[in-house]
Design a protein around this motif. Sequence first.
Motif, PDB file in Angstrom:
ATOM      1  N   HIS A   1       0.810  -1.225   0.000  1.00  0.00           N
ATOM      2  CA  HIS A   1       0.000   0.000   0.000  1.00  0.00           C
ATOM      3  C   HIS A   1       0.844   1.276   0.000  1.00  0.00           C
ATOM      4  O   HIS A   1       0.425   2.291  -0.529  1.00  0.00           O
ATOM      5  CB  HIS A   1      -0.985   0.001   1.180  1.00  0.00           C
ATOM      6  N   ASP A   2       2.032   1.244   0.585  1.00  0.00           N
ATOM      7  CA  ASP A   2       2.872   2.447   0.669  1.00  0.00           C
ATOM      8  C   ASP A   2       4.021   2.469  -0.342  1.00  0.00           C
ATOM      9  O   ASP A   2       4.876   3.350  -0.291  1.00  0.00           O
ATOM     10  CB  ASP A   2       3.491   2.565   2.074  1.00  0.00           C
ATOM     11  N   VAL A   3       4.055   1.515  -1.258  1.00  0.00           N
ATOM     12  CA  VAL A   3       5.204   1.390  -2.162  1.00  0.00           C
ATOM     13  C   VAL A   3       5.386   2.655  -3.015  1.00  0.00           C
ATOM     14  O   VAL A   3       6.502   3.006  -3.397  1.00  0.00           O
ATOM     15  CB  VAL A   3       5.073   0.108  -3.021  1.00  0.00           C
ATOM     16  N   GLY A   4       4.306   3.368  -3.247  1.00  0.00           N
ATOM     17  CA  GLY A   4       4.377   4.586  -4.060  1.00  0.00           C
ATOM     18  C   GLY A   4       5.139   5.726  -3.409  1.00  0.00           C
ATOM     19  O   GLY A   4       5.483   6.705  -4.080  1.00  0.00           O
ATOM     20  N   TYR A  32       8.027   5.716  -2.732  1.00  0.00           N
ATOM     21  CA  TYR A  32       9.319   5.742  -3.427  1.00  0.00           C
ATOM     22  C   TYR A  32       9.347   6.876  -4.458  1.00  0.00           C
ATOM     23  O   TYR A  32      10.375   7.518  -4.669  1.00  0.00           O
ATOM     24  CB  TYR A  32       9.546   4.394  -4.117  1.00  0.00           C
ATOM     25  N   ILE A  33       8.206   7.120  -5.098  1.00  0.00           N
ATOM     26  CA  ILE A  33       8.108   8.193  -6.087  1.00  0.00           C
ATOM     27  C   ILE A  33       7.942   9.530  -5.365  1.00  0.00           C
ATOM     28  O   ILE A  33       8.673  10.479  -5.618  1.00  0.00           O
ATOM     29  CB  ILE A  33       6.934   7.928  -7.054  1.00  0.00           C
ATOM     30  N   SER A  34       6.973   9.578  -4.453  1.00  0.00           N
ATOM     31  CA  SER A  34       6.733  10.789  -3.665  1.00  0.00           C
ATOM     32  C   SER A  34       5.739  10.444  -2.570  1.00  0.00           C
ATOM     33  O   SER A  34       4.749   9.755  -2.836  1.00  0.00           O
ATOM     34  CB  SER A  34       6.161  11.895  -4.554  1.00  0.00           C
ATOM     35  N   PHE A  35       5.996  10.925  -1.346  1.00  0.00           N
ATOM     36  CA  PHE A  35       5.040  10.623  -0.278  1.00  0.00           C
ATOM     37  C   PHE A  35       3.706  11.295  -0.555  1.00  0.00           C
ATOM     38  O   PHE A  35       2.649  10.732  -0.315  1.00  0.00           O
ATOM     39  CB  PHE A  35       5.557  11.041   1.109  1.00  0.00           C
ATOM     40  N   LYS A  36       3.784  12.508  -1.101  1.00  0.00           N
ATOM     41  CA  LYS A  36       2.555  13.207  -1.463  1.00  0.00           C
ATOM     42  C   LYS A  36       1.869  12.408  -2.572  1.00  0.00           C
ATOM     43  O   LYS A  36       2.500  12.025  -3.543  1.00  0.00           O
ATOM     44  CB  LYS A  36       2.900  14.616  -1.949  1.00  0.00           C
ATOM     45  N   ARG A  37       0.611  12.128  -2.376  1.00  0.00           N
ATOM     46  CA  ARG A  37      -0.176  11.332  -3.328  1.00  0.00           C
ATOM     47  C   ARG A  37       0.394   9.918  -3.507  1.00  0.00           C
ATOM     48  O   ARG A  37       0.237   9.305  -4.567  1.00  0.00           O
ATOM     49  CB  ARG A  37      -0.257  12.050  -4.685  1.00  0.00           C
ATOM     50  N   HIS A  38       1.061   9.382  -2.474  1.00  0.00           N
ATOM     51  CA  HIS A  38       1.693   8.061  -2.650  1.00  0.00           C
ATOM     52  C   HIS A  38       0.672   6.952  -2.881  1.00  0.00           C
ATOM     53  O   HIS A  38       0.996   5.923  -3.457  1.00  0.00           O
ATOM     54  CB  HIS A  38       2.640   7.722  -1.481  1.00  0.00           C
ATOM     55  N   HIS A  39      -0.566   7.155  -2.433  1.00  0.00           N
ATOM     56  CA  HIS A  39      -1.599   6.145  -2.676  1.00  0.00           C
ATOM     57  C   HIS A  39      -1.823   5.962  -4.186  1.00  0.00           C
ATOM     58  O   HIS A  39      -2.001   4.838  -4.655  1.00  0.00           O
ATOM     59  CB  HIS A  39      -2.903   6.507  -1.956  1.00  0.00           C
ATOM     60  N   LYS A  40      -1.763   7.067  -4.924  1.00  0.00           N
ATOM     61  CA  LYS A  40      -1.928   6.978  -6.379  1.00  0.00           C
ATOM     62  C   LYS A  40      -0.688   6.367  -7.031  1.00  0.00           C
ATOM     63  O   LYS A  40      -0.788   5.569  -7.970  1.00  0.00           O
ATOM     64  CB  LYS A  40      -2.212   8.358  -6.971  1.00  0.00           C
ATOM     65  N   HIS A  41       0.482   6.732  -6.528  1.00  0.00           N
ATOM     66  CA  HIS A  41       1.719   6.134  -7.046  1.00  0.00           C
ATOM     67  C   HIS A  41       1.762   4.630  -6.748  1.00  0.00           C
ATOM     68  O   HIS A  41       2.244   3.847  -7.572  1.00  0.00           O
ATOM     69  CB  HIS A  41       2.948   6.822  -6.449  1.00  0.00           C
TER      70      HIS A  41
END
Length: 194
Positions: A56-59, A61-70
């Motif tokens: 669920h939190d793997v995004g 890595y791209i950015s914590f902001k909006r990480h759910h979408k990442h």
Amino acid sequence: QELTASAIAFGRRFAFDESHAHQVMRHALAVFDQLTELHALGNGDRRILVAAALLHDVGAYISFKRHHKHSQYLILQAELDGLSSSETELAATVARYHRKSEPTPHHEEFVALKPTDQERVVKLAAILRLADALDREHAERVRTIRIARKDDAVILNLDGTGDLLLEKWALTRKAAMFEDVFKVRVKVRDSRDA
């Protein structure tokens, strides 16, 4: 087991918080397994929940902001042993809704799902939100959850270390989707409560 290993290997590629992922998976499965009559989901759904909880939190890595979408985007790219591509898509969508907004008619990926799959995603995301709240600080303070049903309430009895105030606060904030989906009230107690 192979699904867990595969999801962890994928998560490690993106430097995910492995101990938090394990903790959220344990909590999610505890809720799932103790409330089978309430959610009426099957074993395939349980596997989808395992993948969504671990990743669920793997995004972040791209950015914590909006990480759910990442996270949703990254999981869609994963080849997870033990999940079909359609199940991986559902796991990605469940992870997408572990925080922030609930599904709306503006969310194309959600609307594209069959109504039965939309229902599965919403139920699993509601469970995942509770599980994530139980490890709000990534401190693994909650050890076990015992769940009781009373009238229209689901009572989460927490056992762990410390006062668990933050976890209880997080649960009250993240319980709305669960309460809405399952038409129950969520109450939280810990071993210190009389």
